[in-house]
Write a protein that holds these residues in place. Structure first.
Motif, PDB file in Angstrom:
ATOM      1  N   THR A   1      94.954  37.916  90.632  1.00 19.43           N
ATOM      2  CA  THR A   1      93.948  38.428  89.681  1.00 19.43           C
ATOM      3  C   THR A   1      93.725  39.918  89.903  1.00 19.43           C
ATOM      4  O   THR A   1      93.691  40.697  88.948  1.00 19.43           O
TER       5      THR A   1
ATOM      6  N   ARG B   1      95.758  42.023  91.180  1.00 23.15           N
ATOM      7  CA  ARG B   1      96.968  42.719  90.746  1.00 23.15           C
ATOM      8  C   ARG B   1      96.955  42.899  89.218  1.00 23.15           C
ATOM      9  O   ARG B   1      97.192  43.986  88.708  1.00 23.15           O
ATOM     10  N   GLU B   2      96.658  41.818  88.517  1.00 19.42           N
ATOM     11  CA  GLU B   2      96.668  41.879  87.053  1.00 19.42           C
ATOM     12  C   GLU B   2      95.579  42.799  86.513  1.00 19.42           C
ATOM     13  O   GLU B   2      95.799  43.543  85.556  1.00 19.42           O
ATOM     14  N   MET B   3      94.399  42.745  87.134  1.00 18.79           N
ATOM     15  CA  MET B   3      93.292  43.582  86.666  1.00 18.79           C
ATOM     16  C   MET B   3      93.590  45.056  86.925  1.00 18.79           C
ATOM     17  O   MET B   3      93.222  45.918  86.139  1.00 18.79           O
TER      18      MET B   3
ATOM     19  N   GLY C   1      96.480  45.906  84.473  1.00 24.21           N
ATOM     20  CA  GLY C   1      96.222  45.635  83.067  1.00 24.21           C
ATOM     21  C   GLY C   1      97.346  44.838  82.440  1.00 24.21           C
ATOM     22  O   GLY C   1      97.581  44.931  81.244  1.00 24.21           O
ATOM     23  N   GLY C   2      98.071  44.068  83.243  1.00 23.52           N
ATOM     24  CA  GLY C   2      99.177  43.260  82.747  1.00 23.52           C
ATOM     25  C   GLY C   2      99.998  42.744  83.904  1.00 23.52           C
ATOM     26  O   GLY C   2      99.579  42.824  85.054  1.00 23.52           O
TER      27      GLY C   2
ATOM     28  N   PHE D   1      84.253  41.446  83.436  1.00 16.99           N
ATOM     29  CA  PHE D   1      85.538  40.864  83.836  1.00 16.99           C
ATOM     30  C   PHE D   1      86.419  40.677  82.596  1.00 16.99           C
ATOM     31  O   PHE D   1      87.600  41.016  82.598  1.00 16.99           O
TER      32      PHE D   1
ATOM     33  N   PHE E   1      87.942  43.916  81.313  1.00 21.22           N
ATOM     34  CA  PHE E   1      89.064  44.465  82.058  1.00 21.22           C
ATOM     35  C   PHE E   1      90.275  43.547  82.069  1.00 21.22           C
ATOM     36  O   PHE E   1      91.311  43.903  82.601  1.00 21.22           O
ATOM     37  N   LYS E   2      90.143  42.344  81.512  1.00 19.81           N
ATOM     38  CA  LYS E   2      91.284  41.414  81.515  1.00 19.81           C
ATOM     39  C   LYS E   2      92.412  41.988  80.665  1.00 19.81           C
ATOM     40  O   LYS E   2      92.166  42.539  79.598  1.00 19.81           O
ATOM     41  N   PRO E   3      93.653  41.872  81.153  1.00 20.28           N
ATOM     42  CA  PRO E   3      94.775  42.427  80.399  1.00 20.28           C
ATOM     43  C   PRO E   3      94.858  41.845  78.984  1.00 20.28           C
ATOM     44  O   PRO E   3      94.631  40.656  78.794  1.00 20.28           O
ATOM     45  N   ARG E   4      95.154  42.703  78.001  1.00 17.28           N
ATOM     46  CA  ARG E   4      95.356  42.178  76.648  1.00 17.28           C
ATOM     47  C   ARG E   4      96.850  42.098  76.343  1.00 17.28           C
ATOM     48  O   ARG E   4      97.655  42.830  76.882  1.00 17.28           O
TER      49      ARG E   4
END
Lengths: 247, 163
Positions: A190, A192-194, A197-198, B36, B39-42
């Motif tokens: 999580t 890493r992804e945050m 941003g992907g 949260f 900031f979550k990837p789109r």
């Protein structure tokens, strides 16, 4: 008007001068204290310091060096921001422009890069010095914790800045670095992804690292540094070994 | 032993402070939850992270590996005619793994992990086989769902997609 008054007195006695510099030349202990405590820039500094702690080999000035490097980084960083664009199409060309065609651009960027490397070094050495002189012991144990937080912010600023040139070195370094973060238990993937941003390093990662690098981390560092310096004063200045002359 | 059980009624002050505190906790947790989400990837549909069209099944020859760049995966068509969609990301530290046609292997440039066309680890520090994506056949096209990587220890014939 008396002729014996020096022209400089006219300036130093003026209302404008007095509003900036409230005290005259401090020639007594009270005025010396007030010079420090009534000035926003000086008030973080201890009013009195031990003569022993002034020897350069006592602390090697590593904390002060870190602060100076931080100020250099803020100054050169703001200069770089006038040219840098955090977009994957324009970041590398912008870096090239700064390096190759902007007057004093190469010097500015090199100052930023070298100071960043030196700051990590100075902060680590500062920590080593504090450890070996036992300066982390009570009543300074809280300031050690603040110092650890500052170390993490320094490393964070170093890591986020590394991606910004957007060349092969920075791209793969951040790919590998963020994947190491991904190995942390439970929250790893999580985080890493945050951070990116992907799933992979791309435009979203670049803008996130940029924002962390130029806004969030410097602000947090200024706050933590203020607390850190203020605690030094509250804990009685630099730690002094009172037994040194006995042994 | 004597245990006192004072049966005092809850005072108005304590009740209000408790309710106020609970409200504050709810507010803060709601706000952090929203942050949260912020900031979550789109994911843009049709690109990596969503469903990506790989192509018609017969575009891929038996025993070949083809790179689908926009989907960040390889389509590996095995000798028996089945398909595997392998994520290009090395399972060691995330570098992009190039397909080496001359060696008939994937060779990672970062730390020399080696994978075979099934994505199994042949050598190097990679801890598990290359991750794969589910494949489906939609309107005569192979569509790969890049939003759901499947981590696996090793290759298993049940993982292969047959048209």
């Amino acid at each position: 008007m008396s002729e014996s008054i020096k022209p400089s007195r006219k300036i130093t006695d003026s209302r404008i001068w007095r509003s900036f510099f409230r005290h005259g030349w401090p020639d007594n202990p009270l005025d010396r204290s007030l010079t420090m405590t009534s000035n926003v820039f000086f008030h973080l500094h201890p009013v009195k310091v031990s003569r022993k702690s002034l020897a350069w080999s006592y602390s090697f000035g590593l904390g002060v060096i870190s602060v100076i490097l931080f100020l250099v980084l803020v100054f050169t960083g703001v200069l770089l921001m006038f040219y840098y664009v955090p977009s994957i199409e324009r970041a590398y060309p912008a870096m090239n422009t700064i390096q190759l065609s902007v007057p004093m651009g190469q010097f500015t960027r090199n100052m930023h890069r070298w100071s960043a490397h030196l700051m990590v070094l100075a902060v680590v050495l500062h920590m080593v010095r504090v450890f070996y002189t036992g300066a982390y012991k009570p009543p300074r144990e809280f300031n050690w914790v603040v110092g650890v937080v500052l170390l993490l912010f320094t490393l964070g600023a170093s890591f986020t800045g590394y991606l910004l040139p957007w060349d092969q070195l920075s791209y793969w370094a951040i790919t590998v670095g963020s994947n190491i973060a991904g190995y942390a238990p439970v929250v790893g993937s999580t985080v890493r992804e945050m951070l990116l941003g992907g799933q992979e390093v791309g435009q979203d990662a670049l803008i996130r690292f940029y924002t962390l690098h130029i806004a969030l981390l410097p602000v947090l560092m200024v706050v933590a540094m203020s607390v850190h310096l203020w605690r030094v004063r509250k804990d009685g200045g630099l730690a002094v070994n009172h037994n040194e002359h006995n042994g | 032993m004597h245990i006192k059980t004072p049966n005092k009624p809850v005072s108005r002050r304590v009740l209000l402070f408790t309710l106020g505190g609970a409200e504050l906790v709810a507010l803060v947790s709601q706000f952090s939850n929203a942050l949260f989400g912020y900031f979550k990837p789109r994911i843009q549909p049709g690109s990596f992270g969503g469903k990506v069209v790989a192509g018609k099944p017969l575009e891929f020859k038996k025993g070949t590996v083809s790179h689908v760049q926009e989907g960040h995966f390889y389509v590996s068509r095995l000798a028996d005619g089945g398909y595997l969609a392998l994520w290009q990301r090395c399972t060691h530290l995330g570098c992009t793994v190039p397909w080496r046609k001359d060696l008939n292997q994937f060779v990672c440039p970062c730390h020399s992990s080696i994978f075979n066309p099934q994505g199994e680890v042949v050598g190097g520090p990679a801890p598990r086989a290359m991750d794969m994506f589910p494949i489906e056949l939609t309107a005569g096209q192979l569509v790969v769902d890049t939003g759901n990587p499947i981590a696996r220890e090793r290759f298993d014939p049940a993982q292969v997609f047959h048209t």
